[in-house]
Write a protein that holds these residues in place. Structure first.
Motif, short mmCIF file in Angstrom:
data_model
loop_
_atom_site.label_atom_id
_atom_site.label_comp_id
_atom_site.label_asym_id
_atom_site.label_seq_id
_atom_site.Cartn_x
_atom_site.Cartn_y
_atom_site.Cartn_z
N ARG A 143 0.78 -1.23 0.00
CA ARG A 143 0.00 0.00 0.00
C ARG A 143 0.82 1.29 0.00
NH1 ARG A 143 -3.40 -3.50 -0.53
NH2 ARG A 143 -5.52 -3.52 0.24
N SER A 144 2.13 1.21 0.18
CA SER A 144 2.88 2.47 0.30
C SER A 144 4.34 2.29 -0.07
CB SER A 144 2.79 2.99 1.74
OG SER A 144 3.56 2.16 2.60
N GLY A 145 4.98 3.44 -0.31
CA GLY A 145 6.41 3.43 -0.56
C GLY A 145 7.19 2.93 0.65
N VAL A 146 6.70 3.21 1.84
CA VAL A 146 7.36 2.72 3.06
C VAL A 146 7.33 1.19 3.08
CG1 VAL A 146 7.18 2.65 5.59
CG2 VAL A 146 6.86 4.81 4.39
N GLU A 147 6.21 0.59 2.66
CA GLU A 147 6.13 -0.87 2.60
C GLU A 147 7.06 -1.41 1.52
OE1 GLU A 147 1.65 -1.40 4.43
OE2 GLU A 147 1.88 -1.52 2.26
N VAL A 148 7.16 -0.73 0.39
CA VAL A 148 8.11 -1.12 -0.66
C VAL A 148 9.52 -1.11 -0.07
CG1 VAL A 148 9.13 -0.50 -2.90
CG2 VAL A 148 6.65 -0.30 -2.56
N ASP A 149 9.85 -0.08 0.71
CA ASP A 149 11.17 0.01 1.35
C ASP A 149 11.45 -1.23 2.20
OD1 ASP A 149 11.55 2.53 0.23
OD2 ASP A 149 11.00 3.61 2.08
N VAL A 150 10.45 -1.68 2.96
CA VAL A 150 10.62 -2.85 3.84
C VAL A 150 11.01 -4.06 3.01
CG1 VAL A 150 9.39 -4.50 5.33
CG2 VAL A 150 9.08 -2.04 5.68
N ARG A 175 -8.39 6.74 1.16
CA ARG A 175 -7.67 6.20 2.32
C ARG A 175 -6.36 5.55 1.88
NH1 ARG A 175 -8.06 1.09 3.88
NH2 ARG A 175 -10.17 0.83 3.11
N GLU A 176 -6.43 4.72 0.83
CA GLU A 176 -5.23 4.01 0.38
C GLU A 176 -4.20 4.97 -0.20
OE1 GLU A 176 -5.51 0.20 -1.14
OE2 GLU A 176 -6.97 -0.33 0.39
N ARG A 177 -4.68 5.99 -0.90
CA ARG A 177 -3.74 7.00 -1.40
C ARG A 177 -3.09 7.73 -0.23
NH1 ARG A 177 -7.11 7.50 -6.55
NH2 ARG A 177 -5.47 7.01 -8.07
N GLY A 178 -3.84 7.89 0.86
CA GLY A 178 -3.30 8.52 2.07
C GLY A 178 -2.18 7.70 2.69
N PHE A 179 -2.20 6.37 2.50
CA PHE A 179 -1.12 5.51 2.99
C PHE A 179 0.15 5.67 2.16
CE2 PHE A 179 -4.54 2.23 4.33
CZ PHE A 179 -4.71 2.83 5.56
N GLY A 180 0.02 6.19 0.93
CA GLY A 180 1.16 6.33 0.04
C GLY A 180 1.10 5.42 -1.17
N MET A 181 -0.11 4.98 -1.53
CA MET A 181 -0.30 4.06 -2.65
C MET A 181 0.28 4.61 -3.96
SD MET A 181 -1.81 1.20 -3.83
CE MET A 181 -3.12 0.75 -2.72
N ASP A 182 0.06 5.90 -4.24
CA ASP A 182 0.55 6.46 -5.51
C ASP A 182 2.07 6.35 -5.61
OD1 ASP A 182 -2.00 7.11 -6.47
OD2 ASP A 182 -1.98 9.06 -5.48
N GLU A 183 2.77 6.62 -4.51
CA GLU A 183 4.23 6.51 -4.52
C GLU A 183 4.65 5.07 -4.80
OE1 GLU A 183 8.16 6.51 -1.69
OE2 GLU A 183 6.31 7.31 -0.84
N ALA A 184 3.98 4.13 -4.16
CA ALA A 184 4.32 2.72 -4.38
C ALA A 184 4.09 2.33 -5.83
CB ALA A 184 3.51 1.83 -3.43
N MET A 185 2.96 2.75 -6.39
CA MET A 185 2.66 2.43 -7.79
C MET A 185 3.69 3.05 -8.73
SD MET A 185 -1.50 2.70 -7.57
CE MET A 185 -1.85 2.31 -9.27
N ASP A 186 4.12 4.26 -8.42
CA ASP A 186 5.12 4.94 -9.25
C ASP A 186 6.47 4.22 -9.23
OD1 ASP A 186 3.30 6.90 -9.95
OD2 ASP A 186 4.07 8.39 -8.53
N ARG A 187 6.74 3.46 -8.18
CA ARG A 187 8.02 2.77 -8.05
C ARG A 187 8.03 1.37 -8.66
NH1 ARG A 187 9.69 3.56 -1.88
NH2 ARG A 187 11.32 2.12 -2.53
N ALA A 188 6.93 0.97 -9.26
CA ALA A 188 6.81 -0.39 -9.79
C ALA A 188 7.86 -0.69 -10.86
CB ALA A 188 5.42 -0.60 -10.35
#
Length: 194
Positions: A90-97, A144-157
Motif C-alpha cells: 500500500r505504500s512506498g514505506v512498505e516497498v522500502d521494507v 484512504r489508500e492513497r493517504g497511505f502512500g499508494m501512488d508513490e508505491a505504484m510509481d516505483r513499480a
C-alpha cells in the motif's frame, strides 16, 4: 529466492494475480489477510472494520506495520519455495521494507484499472460491505489508500499491468511475469554457481 509484490487500488486485480500465482504453485502472502486477522483478533467485523484497523495498525506501530508483520510469513514460505508473491502493498514505506529485506530479489508489479471498472468488479466480488451496509465506498477507499502512500508505491513499480482487457488476458500477462521472473532468477543463480 524471488519475491513478487503487487500494488494497486481496490478492484484493480491484485486478488486475481494472487490466484494465478497459486495456480502456478507459488505461495501467496496477502497483507490484507494480516489486517483481517488483526481485525478479528480485536473482536471487530473484517467486512466493515478492515480499513479502520489498517489505519490503527499504522498509527500504533508506524507506517511499515503491516509489511513488517508480513515479513516472517514471507520468510517462512521462502524456506520451502523459490518464489513467493506478496499481495497488497500500500505504500512506498512498505516497498522500502521489502526492498531492504530482499534487495534485487524483489520485483514490484503495479496493477491498474479505471475507477468505473474497479467499482463494477468490487460489486461483483461482494466480499466487502457496501456503503449502504455500513461499509466504505470505493472513492473513500481510494482516498484512504492513497493517504497511505499508494501512488508513490505504484510509481516505483518495476512492471505496470493495465488490467482493462479480459480476465483470461490478464491471467496470461500475470503468468508470464511470474514465470519470466522465476526463469531469470534461475539463470542468474546458474551463472553464479561455479
Amino acid at each position: 529466492m524471488h519475491v513478487i509484490g503487487t500494488v494497486g487500488l481496490p478492484g484493480s486485480g491484485k486478488g486475481e494475480a494472487a490466484t494465478v500465482a497459486r495456480e502456478d504453485g507459488l505461495p501467496v502472502v496477502t497483507m490484507g489477510d494480516v489486517v483481517r486477522q488483526e481485525t478479528a483478533d480485536r473482536g471487530l467485523d473484517p467486512a466493515k472494520d478492515h480499513g479502520t484497523v489498517a489505519q490503527a495498525l499504522r498509527e500504533e506501530d508506524g507506517p511499515a506495520a503491516i509489511a513488517t508483520r508480513s515479513l516472517p510469513l514471507l520468510e517462512d514460505r521462502l524456506e520451502q519455495h523459490e518464489t513467493v508473491l506478496v499481495d497488497g502493498i500500500r505504500s512506498g514505506v512498505e516497498v522500502d521494507v521489502f526492498e531492504e529485506a530482499f534487495g534485487d530479489a524483489f520485483t514490484l508489479v503495479s496493477i491498474e484499472a479505471p475507477f468505473e471498472l474497479r467499482a463494477e468488479r468490487l460489486d461483483e466480488r461482494g466480499r466487502d460491505a457496501s456503503e449502504g451496509d455500513g461499509g466504505e465506498g470505493l472513492a473513500a477507499r481510494d482516498e484512504r489508500e492513497r493517504g497511505f502512500g499508494m501512488d508513490e508505491a505504484m510509481d516505483r513499480a518495476d512492471v505496470v499491468v493495465e488490467n482493462t482487457d479480459s480476465l483470461e488476458a490478464f491471467h496470461e500477462e500475470i503468468r508470464s511475469i511470474i514465470r519470466a521472473g522465476t526463469d531469470e532468477r534461475k539463470r542468474a543463480e546458474a551463472e553464479s554457481d561455479p
